[in-house]
Design a protein around this motif. Structure first.
Motif, PDB file in Angstrom:
ATOM      1  N   THR A   1      19.298  13.234  -3.814  1.00 41.61           N
ATOM      2  CA  THR A   1      18.811  12.903  -1.958  1.00 41.61           C
ATOM      3  C   THR A   1      17.475  14.100  -1.566  1.00 41.61           C
ATOM      4  O   THR A   1      16.714  13.520  -0.493  1.00 41.61           O
ATOM      5  CB  THR A   1      20.033  14.049  -0.802  1.00 41.61           C
ATOM      6  OG1 THR A   1      19.614  15.368  -1.278  1.00 41.61           O
ATOM      7  CG2 THR A   1      21.295  13.867  -0.860  1.00 41.61           C
ATOM      8  N   PHE A   2      17.408  14.224  -2.635  1.00 41.50           N
ATOM      9  CA  PHE A   2      15.408  14.342  -2.768  1.00 41.50           C
ATOM     10  C   PHE A   2      14.830  14.104  -4.083  1.00 41.50           C
ATOM     11  O   PHE A   2      14.908  13.397  -4.511  1.00 41.50           O
ATOM     12  CB  PHE A   2      15.502  16.160  -2.957  1.00 41.50           C
ATOM     13  CG  PHE A   2      15.884  16.661  -1.273  1.00 41.50           C
ATOM     14  CD1 PHE A   2      15.382  16.708  -0.807  1.00 41.50           C
ATOM     15  CD2 PHE A   2      17.330  17.587  -1.740  1.00 41.50           C
ATOM     16  CE1 PHE A   2      16.038  16.907   0.713  1.00 41.50           C
ATOM     17  CE2 PHE A   2      17.607  18.540  -0.657  1.00 41.50           C
ATOM     18  CZ  PHE A   2      17.005  17.987   0.457  1.00 41.50           C
ATOM     19  N   SER A   3      13.399  13.709  -3.685  1.00 45.80           N
ATOM     20  CA  SER A   3      12.670  13.397  -4.550  1.00 45.80           C
ATOM     21  C   SER A   3      12.490  14.361  -6.084  1.00 45.80           C
ATOM     22  O   SER A   3      13.129  15.578  -6.190  1.00 45.80           O
ATOM     23  CB  SER A   3      11.297  13.105  -4.279  1.00 45.80           C
ATOM     24  OG  SER A   3      10.637  14.830  -3.298  1.00 45.80           O
ATOM     25  N   LEU A   4      12.050  14.058  -7.100  1.00 49.26           N
ATOM     26  CA  LEU A   4      11.518  14.327  -8.545  1.00 49.26           C
ATOM     27  C   LEU A   4      11.620  16.413  -8.352  1.00 49.26           C
ATOM     28  O   LEU A   4      11.776  17.325  -8.520  1.00 49.26           O
ATOM     29  CB  LEU A   4      11.338  13.816  -9.743  1.00 49.26           C
ATOM     30  CG  LEU A   4      11.540  14.244 -10.697  1.00 49.26           C
ATOM     31  CD1 LEU A   4      12.695  14.308 -11.395  1.00 49.26           C
ATOM     32  CD2 LEU A   4      10.150  13.304 -11.705  1.00 49.26           C
ATOM     33  N   LEU A   5       9.895  15.804  -7.452  1.00 45.24           N
ATOM     34  CA  LEU A   5       9.279  17.439  -7.739  1.00 45.24           C
ATOM     35  C   LEU A   5      10.025  18.571  -6.479  1.00 45.24           C
ATOM     36  O   LEU A   5      10.138  19.383  -6.985  1.00 45.24           O
ATOM     37  CB  LEU A   5       7.870  16.993  -6.962  1.00 45.24           C
ATOM     38  CG  LEU A   5       7.689  16.503  -7.431  1.00 45.24           C
ATOM     39  CD1 LEU A   5       5.808  16.336  -6.920  1.00 45.24           C
ATOM     40  CD2 LEU A   5       6.990  16.806  -8.870  1.00 45.24           C
ATOM     41  N   THR A   6      10.956  17.448  -5.540  1.00 46.46           N
ATOM     42  CA  THR A   6      11.463  18.806  -5.007  1.00 46.46           C
ATOM     43  C   THR A   6      12.532  19.074  -5.776  1.00 46.46           C
ATOM     44  O   THR A   6      13.299  20.438  -5.663  1.00 46.46           O
ATOM     45  CB  THR A   6      12.122  18.286  -3.168  1.00 46.46           C
ATOM     46  OG1 THR A   6      10.931  17.797  -2.582  1.00 46.46           O
ATOM     47  CG2 THR A   6      13.326  18.521  -2.712  1.00 46.46           C
TER      48      THR A   6
ATOM     49  N   GLY B   1       0.142   5.624 -11.072  1.00 42.44           N
ATOM     50  CA  GLY B   1      -0.677   7.163 -11.135  1.00 42.44           C
ATOM     51  C   GLY B   1      -1.061   8.373 -10.268  1.00 42.44           C
ATOM     52  O   GLY B   1      -1.727   8.728 -10.540  1.00 42.44           O
ATOM     53  N   ILE B   2      -0.970   7.676  -9.365  1.00 43.01           N
ATOM     54  CA  ILE B   2      -1.204   9.085  -8.395  1.00 43.01           C
ATOM     55  C   ILE B   2       0.227   8.851  -6.847  1.00 43.01           C
ATOM     56  O   ILE B   2      -0.026   7.393  -6.243  1.00 43.01           O
ATOM     57  CB  ILE B   2      -2.363   8.125  -7.425  1.00 43.01           C
ATOM     58  CG1 ILE B   2      -3.668   8.149  -8.152  1.00 43.01           C
ATOM     59  CG2 ILE B   2      -2.734   9.268  -6.431  1.00 43.01           C
ATOM     60  CD1 ILE B   2      -4.871   7.288  -7.632  1.00 43.01           C
ATOM     61  N   GLU B   3       0.753   9.880  -6.806  1.00 45.63           N
ATOM     62  CA  GLU B   3       2.067   9.885  -6.159  1.00 45.63           C
ATOM     63  C   GLU B   3       1.873  11.377  -5.090  1.00 45.63           C
ATOM     64  O   GLU B   3       1.552  12.165  -5.190  1.00 45.63           O
ATOM     65  CB  GLU B   3       3.208   9.706  -7.321  1.00 45.63           C
ATOM     66  CG  GLU B   3       4.338  10.352  -6.109  1.00 45.63           C
ATOM     67  CD  GLU B   3       5.430  10.093  -7.235  1.00 45.63           C
ATOM     68  OE1 GLU B   3       5.847   9.064  -8.186  1.00 45.63           O
ATOM     69  OE2 GLU B   3       5.828  11.774  -7.581  1.00 45.63           O
ATOM     70  N   GLU B   4       2.345  10.477  -4.017  1.00 48.35           N
ATOM     71  CA  GLU B   4       2.005  11.530  -2.776  1.00 48.35           C
ATOM     72  C   GLU B   4       3.554  11.765  -2.737  1.00 48.35           C
ATOM     73  O   GLU B   4       4.658  11.490  -2.881  1.00 48.35           O
ATOM     74  CB  GLU B   4       1.662  11.513  -2.053  1.00 48.35           C
ATOM     75  CG  GLU B   4       1.326  12.111  -0.239  1.00 48.35           C
ATOM     76  CD  GLU B   4       1.005  11.818   0.107  1.00 48.35           C
ATOM     77  OE1 GLU B   4       0.985  12.308   2.188  1.00 48.35           O
ATOM     78  OE2 GLU B   4      -0.293  10.845   0.973  1.00 48.35           O
ATOM     79  N   THR B   5       3.683  13.345  -1.968  1.00 49.21           N
ATOM     80  CA  THR B   5       5.169  14.240  -2.178  1.00 49.21           C
ATOM     81  C   THR B   5       5.133  14.739  -0.471  1.00 49.21           C
ATOM     82  O   THR B   5       4.500  16.079  -0.588  1.00 49.21           O
ATOM     83  CB  THR B   5       5.929  14.703  -3.311  1.00 49.21           C
ATOM     84  OG1 THR B   5       6.405  13.651  -3.863  1.00 49.21           O
ATOM     85  CG2 THR B   5       7.517  14.585  -2.231  1.00 49.21           C
ATOM     86  N   ASP B   6       5.858  14.402   0.643  1.00 47.59           N
ATOM     87  CA  ASP B   6       5.351  15.656   1.866  1.00 47.59           C
ATOM     88  C   ASP B   6       6.803  16.284   1.629  1.00 47.59           C
ATOM     89  O   ASP B   6       7.743  15.167   2.157  1.00 47.59           O
ATOM     90  CB  ASP B   6       5.009  14.777   2.556  1.00 47.59           C
ATOM     91  CG  ASP B   6       4.026  13.841   2.884  1.00 47.59           C
ATOM     92  OD1 ASP B   6       3.207  14.305   1.783  1.00 47.59           O
ATOM     93  OD2 ASP B   6       3.618  13.196   3.429  1.00 47.59           O
ATOM     94  N   ILE B   7       7.081  17.410   2.066  1.00 44.79           N
ATOM     95  CA  ILE B   7       8.046  18.345   2.476  1.00 44.79           C
ATOM     96  C   ILE B   7       7.980  19.229   3.739  1.00 44.79           C
ATOM     97  O   ILE B   7       7.046  19.879   3.566  1.00 44.79           O
ATOM     98  CB  ILE B   7       8.660  19.097   0.681  1.00 44.79           C
ATOM     99  CG1 ILE B   7       8.081  18.803  -0.810  1.00 44.79           C
ATOM    100  CG2 ILE B   7       9.660  19.565   0.794  1.00 44.79           C
ATOM    101  CD1 ILE B   7       8.599  19.004  -1.335  1.00 44.79           C
ATOM    102  N   HIS B   8       9.046  18.892   4.116  1.00 50.68           N
ATOM    103  CA  HIS B   8       9.533  20.297   5.438  1.00 50.68           C
ATOM    104  C   HIS B   8      10.662  21.320   4.612  1.00 50.68           C
ATOM    105  O   HIS B   8      11.366  20.269   4.722  1.00 50.68           O
ATOM    106  CB  HIS B   8       9.010  19.647   6.761  1.00 50.68           C
ATOM    107  CG  HIS B   8       9.685  20.923   8.259  1.00 50.68           C
ATOM    108  ND1 HIS B   8      10.296  19.788   9.305  1.00 50.68           N
ATOM    109  CD2 HIS B   8       9.348  21.911   7.671  1.00 50.68           C
ATOM    110  CE1 HIS B   8      10.008  21.121   9.677  1.00 50.68           C
ATOM    111  NE2 HIS B   8       9.642  22.378   9.133  1.00 50.68           N
ATOM    112  N   TYR B   9      10.255  22.289   4.657  1.00 51.88           N
ATOM    113  CA  TYR B   9      11.425  22.936   4.236  1.00 51.88           C
ATOM    114  C   TYR B   9      11.004  24.569   4.854  1.00 51.88           C
ATOM    115  O   TYR B   9      10.503  24.797   5.806  1.00 51.88           O
ATOM    116  CB  TYR B   9      11.210  23.363   3.233  1.00 51.88           C
ATOM    117  CG  TYR B   9      10.198  24.531   2.546  1.00 51.88           C
ATOM    118  CD1 TYR B   9      10.634  25.806   1.947  1.00 51.88           C
ATOM    119  CD2 TYR B   9       8.929  23.592   1.604  1.00 51.88           C
ATOM    120  CE1 TYR B   9       9.378  26.206   1.638  1.00 51.88           C
ATOM    121  CE2 TYR B   9       7.831  24.407   0.964  1.00 51.88           C
ATOM    122  CZ  TYR B   9       8.045  25.654   1.606  1.00 51.88           C
ATOM    123  OH  TYR B   9       7.042  26.606   0.901  1.00 51.88           O
ATOM    124  N   LEU B  10      12.705  25.218   5.243  1.00 48.45           N
ATOM    125  CA  LEU B  10      12.692  26.300   5.568  1.00 48.45           C
ATOM    126  C   LEU B  10      12.212  27.564   4.189  1.00 48.45           C
ATOM    127  O   LEU B  10      13.118  27.684   2.964  1.00 48.45           O
ATOM    128  CB  LEU B  10      14.345  27.410   5.763  1.00 48.45           C
ATOM    129  CG  LEU B  10      14.326  28.530   6.772  1.00 48.45           C
ATOM    130  CD1 LEU B  10      13.307  28.171   7.814  1.00 48.45           C
ATOM    131  CD2 LEU B  10      15.666  28.152   6.998  1.00 48.45           C
TER     132      LEU B  10
END
Length: 312
Positions: free
Chosen positions: A33-38, A62-71
């Motif tokens: 359910t989540f991206s590799l970085l998460t 070569g350029i990737e954005e990841t946005d995460i909202h977490y507690l």
């Protein structure tokens, strides 16, 4: 009858809450359910208590954005983090130090405005991140500034009154490799090889080890880390807004960088300076993706811009 109905409603309420909690827990532990970085942050740190949303997309190869909202686990606070992953092994991904008006003197400009001065047909700006700490009156940065192999500022400013600043630097060497070092030992040894460079603050990770921090304050933050195989991670964390995002401390930022497997990582200017900008892949505009603490992007002394030499 009324008492029975209330009791039934209470049972239904607790059932729904229990089901929702189980669903959230299932989502957090299910790697699909989540991206590799998460996934890396969850598996290799104790930073996140729960993840509300997770988005990742490619600006170009070569350029990737990841946005995460977490507690967060520390304090249980809403936190929003923006990550830019750059693979400098890709010959079309370049990291460039930028100054206001693309000039050598001390001045101030926002990251989007700095981008306008270097964007060209063979030098397309695809993203930008705020850079070094600076004197808010004179706009002289605390660290070094190298642009295209020229030392615009070749010495670190005294940081006695701000010991967490003016300690380190991120550089791009003449061979194209990223380099993070300290001002005392590494800079004198490597300065003749620097092509691009801007100063930075405290180390978050040093030689693959987390660095213990003595400043616990939670604020908007910007950091950068590099891996052994020339991957660069820029992280911007929003803060000072209870419902949107509260921020992060140095220790937590270091844990996230460590979870990504970086060799070295340092803190950049934060607070109202934290800026995360991209050239949006679905619109020909530079978009500030984070929510700067001042309400709008702050005018800064320098920034890091990510450019493509071939993108039309």
């Amino acid at each position: 009858m009324i008492t029975k109905n209330i009791y039934t409603l209470m049972l239904m309420f607790f059932f729904l809450v229990s089901t929702a909690c189980k669903k959230e827990q299932s989502q957090q532990t299910d790697p699909r359910t989540f991206s590799l970085l998460t996934q890396k942050i969850i598996a290799n740190s104790d930073v996140m208590a729960n993840v509300f949303s997770d988005t990742t997309f490619q600006l170009q190869p070569g350029i990737e954005e990841t946005d995460i909202h977490y507690l967060s686990q520390s304090g249980g606070l809403s936190t929003r983090i923006f990550i830019l992953k750059l693979d400098l092994k890709n010959p079309d991904v370049k990291l460039q130090a930028a100054t206001p008006y693309d000039a050598p003197g001390s001045a101030s400009q926002t990251v989007p405005d700095m981008a306008k001065y270097i964007d060209a047909a063979n030098n397309r700006v695809l993203a930008g991140i705020n850079g070094d700490f600076f004197n808010t009156s004179s706009y002289v940065p605390l660290g070094i500034v190298y642009k295209k192999g020229v030392a615009v500022k070749s010495a670190f400013t005294d940081n006695t009154d701000k010991p967490q600043q003016g300690l380190s630097f991120l550089g791009i060497l003449a061979n194209g490799k990223p380099y993070i070092g300290d001002k005392d030992t590494d800079y004198p040894a490597i300065k003749n090889q620097l092509k691009e460079a801007l100063g930075a603050g405290v180390f978050l990770v040093r030689d693959h080890k987390k660095v213990t921090q003595t400043i616990p304050t939670v604020d908007p933050r910007t950091g950068v880390g590099i891996t052994d195989d020339d991957v660069v991670y820029f992280i911007v964390v929003d803060g000072r807004s209870f419902y949107h995002s509260n921020g992060i401390n140095y220790q937590e930022m270091g844990k996230i960088m460590y979870a990504f497997g970086v060799k070295d990582a340092v803190n950049l200017d934060g607070g109202g300076s934290s800026t995360f900008m991209i050239k949006h892949p679905r619109a020909d505009i530079w978009q500030v993706r984070n929510q700067p603490a001042d309400g709008a992007p702050r005018a800064l002394a320098n920034s890091w811009l990510i450019v493509s030499k071939t993108k039309p």
